[in-house]
Design a protein around this motif. Structure first.
Motif, PDB file in Angstrom:
ATOM      1  N   GLY A  47     -23.443  36.271  30.576  1.00 15.72           N
ATOM      2  CA  GLY A  47     -23.082  36.854  31.873  1.00 15.72           C
ATOM      3  C   GLY A  47     -22.114  38.002  31.757  1.00 15.72           C
ATOM      4  N   ARG A  70     -16.520  43.944  28.638  1.00 15.66           N
ATOM      5  CA  ARG A  70     -15.417  43.203  29.279  1.00 15.66           C
ATOM      6  C   ARG A  70     -14.985  42.015  28.425  1.00 15.66           C
ATOM      7  N   PHE A  93     -31.362  22.171  22.958  1.00 21.29           N
ATOM      8  CA  PHE A  93     -31.504  20.797  23.453  1.00 21.29           C
ATOM      9  C   PHE A  93     -31.210  20.813  24.948  1.00 21.29           C
ATOM     10  N   VAL A  94     -32.226  20.571  25.785  1.00 19.50           N
ATOM     11  CA  VAL A  94     -32.032  20.588  27.232  1.00 19.50           C
ATOM     12  C   VAL A  94     -31.852  19.154  27.718  1.00 19.50           C
ATOM     13  N   VAL A  95     -30.634  18.821  28.122  1.00 20.84           N
ATOM     14  CA  VAL A  95     -30.383  17.464  28.628  1.00 20.84           C
ATOM     15  C   VAL A  95     -31.159  17.300  29.934  1.00 20.84           C
ATOM     16  N   ALA A 114     -23.347  26.500  36.806  1.00 19.95           N
ATOM     17  CA  ALA A 114     -24.139  26.762  38.025  1.00 19.95           C
ATOM     18  C   ALA A 114     -24.979  27.993  37.727  1.00 19.95           C
ATOM     19  N   VAL A 174     -19.671  38.941  39.353  1.00 20.04           N
ATOM     20  CA  VAL A 174     -21.037  39.083  38.845  1.00 20.04           C
ATOM     21  C   VAL A 174     -21.656  40.382  39.340  1.00 20.04           C
ATOM     22  N   ASP A 215     -20.169  43.288  37.444  1.00 25.62           N
ATOM     23  CA  ASP A 215     -20.717  43.395  36.085  1.00 25.62           C
ATOM     24  C   ASP A 215     -22.136  43.943  36.102  1.00 25.62           C
ATOM     25  N   ARG A 255     -12.457  40.265  41.267  1.00 20.77           N
ATOM     26  CA  ARG A 255     -11.103  40.573  40.824  1.00 20.77           C
ATOM     27  C   ARG A 255     -10.817  42.040  41.122  1.00 20.77           C
ATOM     28  N   LEU A 279     -31.698  19.738  37.399  1.00 21.78           N
ATOM     29  CA  LEU A 279     -32.370  18.948  36.360  1.00 21.78           C
ATOM     30  C   LEU A 279     -31.593  17.689  35.976  1.00 21.78           C
ATOM     31  N   ILE A 280     -30.295  17.804  35.710  1.00 23.64           N
ATOM     32  CA  ILE A 280     -29.529  16.646  35.222  1.00 23.64           C
ATOM     33  C   ILE A 280     -29.424  15.568  36.304  1.00 23.64           C
ATOM     34  N   ALA A 298     -17.275  29.506  39.930  1.00 29.39           N
ATOM     35  CA  ALA A 298     -15.824  29.739  40.096  1.00 29.39           C
ATOM     36  C   ALA A 298     -15.312  30.577  38.937  1.00 29.39           C
ATOM     37  N   VAL A 307     -13.437  30.923  34.754  1.00 28.54           N
ATOM     38  CA  VAL A 307     -13.315  30.377  33.397  1.00 28.54           C
ATOM     39  C   VAL A 307     -12.137  29.412  33.324  1.00 28.54           C
ATOM     40  N   ILE A 308     -11.002  29.831  33.851  1.00 28.02           N
ATOM     41  CA  ILE A 308      -9.799  29.010  33.715  1.00 28.02           C
ATOM     42  C   ILE A 308      -9.963  27.678  34.455  1.00 28.02           C
TER      43      ILE A 308
END
Ligand SMILES: Cc1cc2nc3c(=O)[nH]c(=O)nc-3n(C[C@H](O)[C@H](O)[C@H](O)COP(=O)(O)OP(=O)(O)OC[C@H]3O[C@@H](n4cnc5c(N)ncnc54)[C@H](O)[C@@H]3O)c2cc1C
Length: 282
Positions: free
Chosen positions: A3, A8, A32-34, A57, A111, A114, A140, A218-219, A258, A260-261
Motif C-alpha cells: 500500500g 514514503r 498460506f490463506v487462513v 481490512a 490512501v 498515495d 495526514r 473469509l476468516i 486505521a 500502523v501505530i
C-alpha cells in the motif's frame, strides 16, 4: 509492502523489521490463506494454544456508481499493489499498469494521497475529488501538503455521480455534483449535502476509488462463533480476545482501516494477554 509507496516507506525498512522477527525465532509461513489453505479450528487442533488474527481490512469499497465498471477504473488497493508490489510502472513488467494522462482519485485519506502521488509519478494530471472541505480531509496534514506541492489539484466539496465511458468501454469523463456542508452527522463532521443542478464533468482516462476498505469476510465465514460488528470487524474485549476462547484479534481487522501505530499497539496488547493467560493456565 503493497500500500504505502516506496517514496514514503522504503521496502528495505519493512524487510529489516521482518528480519528482526526472524532473528528472534518467529517462523513466518507464506502463501498460506487462513480459511482456505486451512481453518483456524484445524490450526488449533494441531496444537496451537492461541491464535491472533491481524488480517487487516484489505477489501476495497466502491460507490456503486453507474459506469464504475468502465476500463481504467481501479480501486486504490489494486492500483497501489500493481505499482508497489508488482512494479508495474516498469515498461518491461509482465502486467504493466496503464500510464494515465488525466486521473481522478476519489477520497481524502492517506490512501487517496498515495494513489494520487503515484499517478502523478506516472505522468498524469491528477485531481482529488472529495465530498467535504479541506478541514475535514482525513489524510495526514503532511500527505496533503506533499500532494499539493507535487501539483495535485484538490476538487473539494464535490462528489462523483456517474462515470462516462466510450464505445470501447474506457472511462472518458466523471460527472460530479457540488456539495455544501450541512448539520453535523453522527461522527460530528458536518454532513455534505448535494447542490441540485450543480453537476459538472471532468475529462479523465483513469479513475481511482480510495473511499475506504473493509475486512475480508473469509476468516469469519470459516470460523464458527467468531462475532463481527455491522462493518464486518471482529468484536473483541479490551485485551483483544474475540467471542471465541483463545482467539484474539487486532489492527484494521478490528478497528476498520486505521493506522500502523494502532495495529502495532493492538498486537502488543494481545500478546501480553495471551502470554499471561498461557502462564496462568500452566
Ligand atoms: C496506501 C495506504 C497508505 C497508508 N498510509 C498510512 C499512514 O501514512 N500512516 C498510518 O499510520 N497508516 C497508514 N495506512 C494504514 C495502515 O497501513 C494500516 O492501518 C495497517 O497496515 C494495519 O495493519 P494490520 O496489521 O491490521 O493489517 P495489514 O497491514 O493490512 O496486514 C494484514 C495482513 O494479513 C494478510 N491476510 C489477510 N487475510 C489473510 C488470510 N485469510 N490468511 C493469511 N493472511 C491474510 C494480508 O495479506 C496482510 O499481509 C495506510 C494504508 C494504505 C493501504
Amino acid at each position: 509492502m503493497y500500500g504505502i509507496p516506496e517514496f514514503r516507506l522504503p521496502k528495505e525498512i519493512v524487510q529489516k523489521e521482518i528480519g528482526h522477527l526472524k532473528e528472534m525465532g518467529v517462523k513466518i509461513v507464506t502463501n498460506f490463506v487462513v480459511g482456505r489453505s486451512d481453518s483456524i479450528d484445524s490450526i488449533m487442533e494441531q496444537g496451537y494454544e492461541a491464535v491472533f488474527i491481524g488480517s487487516g481490512a484489505g477489501l476495497p469499497n466502491f460507490m456503486g456508481l453507474p459506469g464504475e465498471n468502465c476500463k481504467g477504473v481501479y480501486s486504490a488497493n489494486e492500483f497501489l499493489t500493481r505499482i508497489n508490489l508488482m512494479k508495474a510502472y516498469r515498461e518491461e513488467s509482465d502486467t504493466p499498469v496503464q500510464h494515465p494522462k488525466r486521473c481522478v482519485v476519489v477520497g481524502g485519506g492517506n490512501v487517496a494521497m498515495d494513489a494520487a502521488r503515484c499517478a502523478r509519478r506516472l505522468g498524469a494530471e491528477v485531481h482529488i475529488v472529495y465530498r467535504r472541505s479541506m478541514e475535514e480531509l482525513p489524510a495526514r496534514k503532511e500527505e496533503v501538503e506533499h500532494a499539493q506541492e507535487e501539483g495535485i489539484v484538490f476538487d473539494l466539496l464535490c462528489n462523483p455521480v456517474k462515470v462516462i465511458g466510450n464505445e470501447e468501454g474506457w472511462c472518458t469523463q466523471i460527472e460530479c455534483i457540488r456539495m455544501e456542508l450541512g448539520e453535523p452527522d453522527a461522527s460530528g463532521r458536518r454532513r455534505p449535502v448535494p447542490i441540485e443542478g450543480s453537476n459538472f464533468t471532468i475529462d479523465i482516462d483513469c479513475m481511482i476509488m480510495a473511499i475506504g476498505t473493509s475486512p475480508n469476510p473469509l476468516i469469519r465465514h470459516t470460523t464458527e462463533g467468531l462475532e463481527v460488528n455491522r462493518k464486518g470487524c471482529f468484536i473483541c474485549d479490551e485485551e483483544g480476545m474475540t467471542s471465541r476462547e483463545n482467539i484474539y484479534a487486532g489492527g484494521d481487522a478490528v478497528s476498520g482501516a486505521a493506522t500502523v501505530i494502532n495495529a502495532m499497539g493492538a498486537g502488543k496488547k494481545a500478546a501480553a494477554a495471551i502470554d499471561a493467560k498461557m502462564k496462568n493456565r500452566s
